[in-house]
Write a protein that holds these residues in place. Structure first.
Motif, PDB file in Angstrom:
ATOM      1  N   LEU A  44       0.851  -1.191   0.000  1.00  0.00           N
ATOM      2  CA  LEU A  44       0.000   0.000   0.000  1.00  0.00           C
ATOM      3  C   LEU A  44       0.883   1.235   0.000  1.00  0.00           C
ATOM      4  O   LEU A  44       1.743   1.393   0.869  1.00  0.00           O
ATOM      5  CB  LEU A  44      -0.911   0.004   1.233  1.00  0.00           C
ATOM      6  N   LEU A  45       0.674   2.114  -0.976  1.00  0.00           N
ATOM      7  CA  LEU A  45       1.443   3.352  -1.091  1.00  0.00           C
ATOM      8  C   LEU A  45       0.549   4.531  -0.738  1.00  0.00           C
ATOM      9  O   LEU A  45      -0.484   4.753  -1.372  1.00  0.00           O
ATOM     10  CB  LEU A  45       1.971   3.501  -2.517  1.00  0.00           C
ATOM     11  N   LEU A  46       0.934   5.283   0.303  1.00  0.00           N
ATOM     12  CA  LEU A  46       0.229   6.499   0.715  1.00  0.00           C
ATOM     13  C   LEU A  46       0.964   7.704   0.147  1.00  0.00           C
ATOM     14  O   LEU A  46       2.179   7.834   0.332  1.00  0.00           O
ATOM     15  CB  LEU A  46       0.186   6.611   2.243  1.00  0.00           C
ATOM     16  N   LEU A  47       0.233   8.605  -0.505  1.00  0.00           N
ATOM     17  CA  LEU A  47       0.844   9.793  -1.108  1.00  0.00           C
ATOM     18  C   LEU A  47       0.116  11.035  -0.615  1.00  0.00           C
ATOM     19  O   LEU A  47      -1.089  11.174  -0.826  1.00  0.00           O
ATOM     20  CB  LEU A  47       0.754   9.729  -2.631  1.00  0.00           C
ATOM     21  N   ASP A  48       0.849  11.945   0.008  1.00  0.00           N
ATOM     22  CA  ASP A  48       0.250  13.165   0.549  1.00  0.00           C
ATOM     23  C   ASP A  48       0.621  14.354  -0.323  1.00  0.00           C
ATOM     24  O   ASP A  48       1.779  14.774  -0.360  1.00  0.00           O
ATOM     25  CB  ASP A  48       0.739  13.385   1.982  1.00  0.00           C
ATOM     26  N   GLU A  49      -0.354  14.891  -1.047  1.00  0.00           N
ATOM     27  CA  GLU A  49      -0.190  16.072  -1.893  1.00  0.00           C
ATOM     28  C   GLU A  49       1.027  15.955  -2.827  1.00  0.00           C
ATOM     29  O   GLU A  49       1.925  16.805  -2.816  1.00  0.00           O
ATOM     30  CB  GLU A  49      -0.047  17.337  -1.027  1.00  0.00           C
ATOM     31  N   PRO A  50       1.080  14.916  -3.666  1.00  0.00           N
ATOM     32  CA  PRO A  50       2.266  14.745  -4.517  1.00  0.00           C
ATOM     33  C   PRO A  50       2.462  15.844  -5.557  1.00  0.00           C
ATOM     34  O   PRO A  50       3.557  15.984  -6.093  1.00  0.00           O
ATOM     35  CB  PRO A  50       2.008  13.398  -5.202  1.00  0.00           C
ATOM     36  N   SER A  51       1.418  16.635  -5.833  1.00  0.00           N
ATOM     37  CA  SER A  51       1.557  17.700  -6.837  1.00  0.00           C
ATOM     38  C   SER A  51       1.980  19.038  -6.237  1.00  0.00           C
ATOM     39  O   SER A  51       2.271  19.979  -6.974  1.00  0.00           O
ATOM     40  CB  SER A  51       0.220  17.900  -7.569  1.00  0.00           C
ATOM     41  N   LEU A  52       2.063  19.120  -4.925  1.00  0.00           N
ATOM     42  CA  LEU A  52       2.273  20.399  -4.249  1.00  0.00           C
ATOM     43  C   LEU A  52       3.578  21.063  -4.682  1.00  0.00           C
ATOM     44  O   LEU A  52       4.661  20.498  -4.578  1.00  0.00           O
ATOM     45  CB  LEU A  52       2.284  20.195  -2.734  1.00  0.00           C
ATOM     46  N   GLY A  53       3.474  22.291  -5.199  1.00  0.00           N
ATOM     47  CA  GLY A  53       4.637  23.078  -5.539  1.00  0.00           C
ATOM     48  C   GLY A  53       5.348  22.682  -6.814  1.00  0.00           C
ATOM     49  O   GLY A  53       6.446  23.168  -7.093  1.00  0.00           O
ATOM     50  N   GLN A  56      -1.904   0.389 -13.085  1.00  0.00           N
ATOM     51  CA  GLN A  56      -2.075  -0.643 -14.099  1.00  0.00           C
ATOM     52  C   GLN A  56      -1.272  -1.900 -13.769  1.00  0.00           C
ATOM     53  O   GLN A  56      -1.640  -3.001 -14.187  1.00  0.00           O
ATOM     54  CB  GLN A  56      -1.671  -0.090 -15.464  1.00  0.00           C
ATOM     55  N   ALA A  57      -0.197  -1.733 -12.996  1.00  0.00           N
ATOM     56  CA  ALA A  57       0.615  -2.880 -12.580  1.00  0.00           C
ATOM     57  C   ALA A  57       0.050  -3.563 -11.339  1.00  0.00           C
ATOM     58  O   ALA A  57       0.619  -4.555 -10.868  1.00  0.00           O
ATOM     59  CB  ALA A  57       2.045  -2.424 -12.313  1.00  0.00           C
ATOM     60  N   GLY A  58      -1.063  -3.041 -10.790  1.00  0.00           N
ATOM     61  CA  GLY A  58      -1.711  -3.675  -9.651  1.00  0.00           C
ATOM     62  C   GLY A  58      -1.390  -3.093  -8.298  1.00  0.00           C
ATOM     63  O   GLY A  58      -1.783  -3.662  -7.264  1.00  0.00           O
ATOM     64  N   MET A  59      -0.696  -1.946  -8.244  1.00  0.00           N
ATOM     65  CA  MET A  59      -0.380  -1.311  -6.971  1.00  0.00           C
ATOM     66  C   MET A  59      -1.641  -0.744  -6.323  1.00  0.00           C
ATOM     67  O   MET A  59      -2.531  -0.237  -7.008  1.00  0.00           O
ATOM     68  CB  MET A  59       0.637  -0.185  -7.192  1.00  0.00           C
ATOM     69  N   THR A  60      -1.726  -0.825  -5.002  1.00  0.00           N
ATOM     70  CA  THR A  60      -2.800  -0.187  -4.237  1.00  0.00           C
ATOM     71  C   THR A  60      -2.284   1.155  -3.733  1.00  0.00           C
ATOM     72  O   THR A  60      -1.259   1.213  -3.052  1.00  0.00           O
ATOM     73  CB  THR A  60      -3.238  -1.066  -3.057  1.00  0.00           C
ATOM     74  N   ILE A  61      -2.993   2.233  -4.064  1.00  0.00           N
ATOM     75  CA  ILE A  61      -2.538   3.592  -3.758  1.00  0.00           C
ATOM     76  C   ILE A  61      -3.653   4.374  -3.075  1.00  0.00           C
ATOM     77  O   ILE A  61      -4.822   4.298  -3.476  1.00  0.00           O
ATOM     78  CB  ILE A  61      -2.115   4.322  -5.049  1.00  0.00           C
ATOM     79  N   PHE A  62      -3.275   5.121  -2.046  1.00  0.00           N
ATOM     80  CA  PHE A  62      -4.181   6.057  -1.379  1.00  0.00           C
ATOM     81  C   PHE A  62      -3.560   7.431  -1.497  1.00  0.00           C
ATOM     82  O   PHE A  62      -2.468   7.671  -0.995  1.00  0.00           O
ATOM     83  CB  PHE A  62      -4.367   5.670   0.083  1.00  0.00           C
ATOM     84  N   ILE A  63      -4.254   8.329  -2.201  1.00  0.00           N
ATOM     85  CA  ILE A  63      -3.667   9.626  -2.530  1.00  0.00           C
ATOM     86  C   ILE A  63      -4.486  10.761  -1.927  1.00  0.00           C
ATOM     87  O   ILE A  63      -5.709  10.790  -2.022  1.00  0.00           O
ATOM     88  CB  ILE A  63      -3.537   9.786  -4.060  1.00  0.00           C
ATOM     89  N   SER A  64      -3.786  11.693  -1.295  1.00  0.00           N
ATOM     90  CA  SER A  64      -4.401  12.908  -0.757  1.00  0.00           C
ATOM     91  C   SER A  64      -4.067  14.068  -1.678  1.00  0.00           C
ATOM     92  O   SER A  64      -2.909  14.261  -2.036  1.00  0.00           O
ATOM     93  CB  SER A  64      -3.843  13.185   0.648  1.00  0.00           C
ATOM     94  N   GLU A  65      -5.098  14.813  -2.079  1.00  0.00           N
ATOM     95  CA  GLU A  65      -4.883  15.965  -2.956  1.00  0.00           C
ATOM     96  C   GLU A  65      -5.867  17.078  -2.636  1.00  0.00           C
ATOM     97  O   GLU A  65      -7.028  16.827  -2.355  1.00  0.00           O
ATOM     98  CB  GLU A  65      -5.061  15.581  -4.430  1.00  0.00           C
ATOM     99  N   GLN A  66      -5.359  18.326  -2.679  1.00  0.00           N
ATOM    100  CA  GLN A  66      -6.248  19.472  -2.606  1.00  0.00           C
ATOM    101  C   GLN A  66      -6.915  19.708  -3.958  1.00  0.00           C
ATOM    102  O   GLN A  66      -8.059  20.137  -4.028  1.00  0.00           O
ATOM    103  CB  GLN A  66      -5.480  20.720  -2.175  1.00  0.00           C
ATOM    104  N   MET A  67      -6.190  19.407  -5.038  1.00  0.00           N
ATOM    105  CA  MET A  67      -6.718  19.614  -6.375  1.00  0.00           C
ATOM    106  C   MET A  67      -7.558  18.404  -6.784  1.00  0.00           C
ATOM    107  O   MET A  67      -7.039  17.387  -7.257  1.00  0.00           O
ATOM    108  CB  MET A  67      -5.582  19.833  -7.365  1.00  0.00           C
ATOM    109  N   ALA A  68      -8.858  18.507  -6.592  1.00  0.00           N
ATOM    110  CA  ALA A  68      -9.746  17.358  -6.785  1.00  0.00           C
ATOM    111  C   ALA A  68      -9.701  16.821  -8.205  1.00  0.00           C
ATOM    112  O   ALA A  68      -9.629  15.609  -8.419  1.00  0.00           O
ATOM    113  CB  ALA A  68     -11.173  17.751  -6.427  1.00  0.00           C
ATOM    114  N   ALA A  69      -9.759  17.703  -9.202  1.00  0.00           N
ATOM    115  CA  ALA A  69      -9.796  17.252 -10.588  1.00  0.00           C
ATOM    116  C   ALA A  69      -8.553  16.434 -10.933  1.00  0.00           C
ATOM    117  O   ALA A  69      -8.620  15.491 -11.721  1.00  0.00           O
ATOM    118  CB  ALA A  69      -9.930  18.451 -11.523  1.00  0.00           C
ATOM    119  N   LEU A  70      -7.434  16.795 -10.336  1.00  0.00           N
ATOM    120  CA  LEU A  70      -6.181  16.097 -10.585  1.00  0.00           C
ATOM    121  C   LEU A  70      -6.243  14.677 -10.033  1.00  0.00           C
ATOM    122  O   LEU A  70      -5.930  13.703 -10.733  1.00  0.00           O
ATOM    123  CB  LEU A  70      -5.039  16.877  -9.942  1.00  0.00           C
TER     124      LEU A  70
END
Length: 243
Positions: free
Chosen positions: A158-167, A185-199
């Motif tokens: 499980l990969l957690l990503l917090d605001e990866p687009s910031l700055g 597509q390779a089957g990774m499970t990801i949980f992503i936090s973003e302020q930019m919803a559309a992204l």
């Protein structure tokens, strides 16, 4: 894969999370979106064991891990890419990757390490060209690519990503999100936090909207995109811009 159940987190008198419950499904991307200060970072810190809740539980592959320390969660496959690109900035790019490769499996063979490094450098040649430079000398975008690569070297489930687009510049954001799409597509499970919803919804399968510490909306990406397009989230979500 992972379930958050009725989690409350307080910072003194501030109620950062108020009874949050959600599920992260295997082999896909789940997004948590919301305005700055809504509690997204606190939620990720709870999952990785960096904050202690007042109440609630965390189930990982059917087992309660709420009492586990952070290092146990990492060794069982939870990797957290924190906001702010937390690297050993005085150490070289190569040494940052080497440390990450050894963290979950301390006694890796030299051949295995070489193979892992080659995979990173094939995907991001810019990191190979700068592998002997201190990580702190990289651009913000290059640091983000490095820290995501370092997280993946621990072979997380499980990969957690917090605001990866910031700055980051839009062209680098596109590269980061293209990489995340490849991981999905390779089957990774990801949980992503973003302020930019559309992204975030561009690549997510399912999402939750967090407002002032509480989940106020949830659904698949098509449903949440429709809410954004109709401005139904405008009163609680200010980060609607698209890159």
């Amino acid at each position: 894969m992972l379930s958050v159940r009725n989690v409350h987190v307080n910072y003194g008198p501030i109620k950062a999370l108020k009874g949050v419950s959600l599920d992260i499904r295997s082999n896909g991307i789940t997004a948590i979106i919301g305005a700055n200060g809504s509690g997204k970072t606190t939620l990720l810190h709870f999952i990785s064991g960096l904050v202690t809740p007042e109440e609630g539980d965390l189930l990982y592959e059917g087992i309660s891990i709420a009492a586990w320390p952070t290092e146990a969660r990492v060794k069982h496959g939870i990797a957290h890419v924190m906001e702010g690109r937390r690297l050993f900035k005085d150490q070289t790019v190569y040494d940052n990757l080497l440390l990450a490769a050894h963290f979950r499996t301390p006694r890796l063979e030299k051949k295995t390490i070489t193979n892992k490094m080659e995979q990173v450098f094939q995907r991001f040649p810019i990191l190979e060209s700068k592998k002997h430079q201190p990580a702190g000398t990289l651009s913000g975008g290059q640091q983000q690519l490095l820290i995501i690569s370092a997280a993946l070297l621990s072979a997380p489930k499980l990969l957690l990503l917090d605001e990866p687009s910031l700055g980051l510049a839009p062209v680098i954001i596109d590269e980061v999100y293209s990489f995340l799409q490849e991981l999905k597509q390779a089957g990774m499970t990801i949980f992503i936090s973003e302020q930019m919803a559309a992204l975030a919804l561009r690549i997510a399968d399912y999402g939750y909207v967090l407002d002032r510490g509480a989940i106020v909306k949830s659904g698949d990406s098509a449903y949440l995109k429709a809410l954004l397009a109709s401005d139904d989230l405008s009163s609680i979500y200010l980060g609607k811009g698209n890159h």
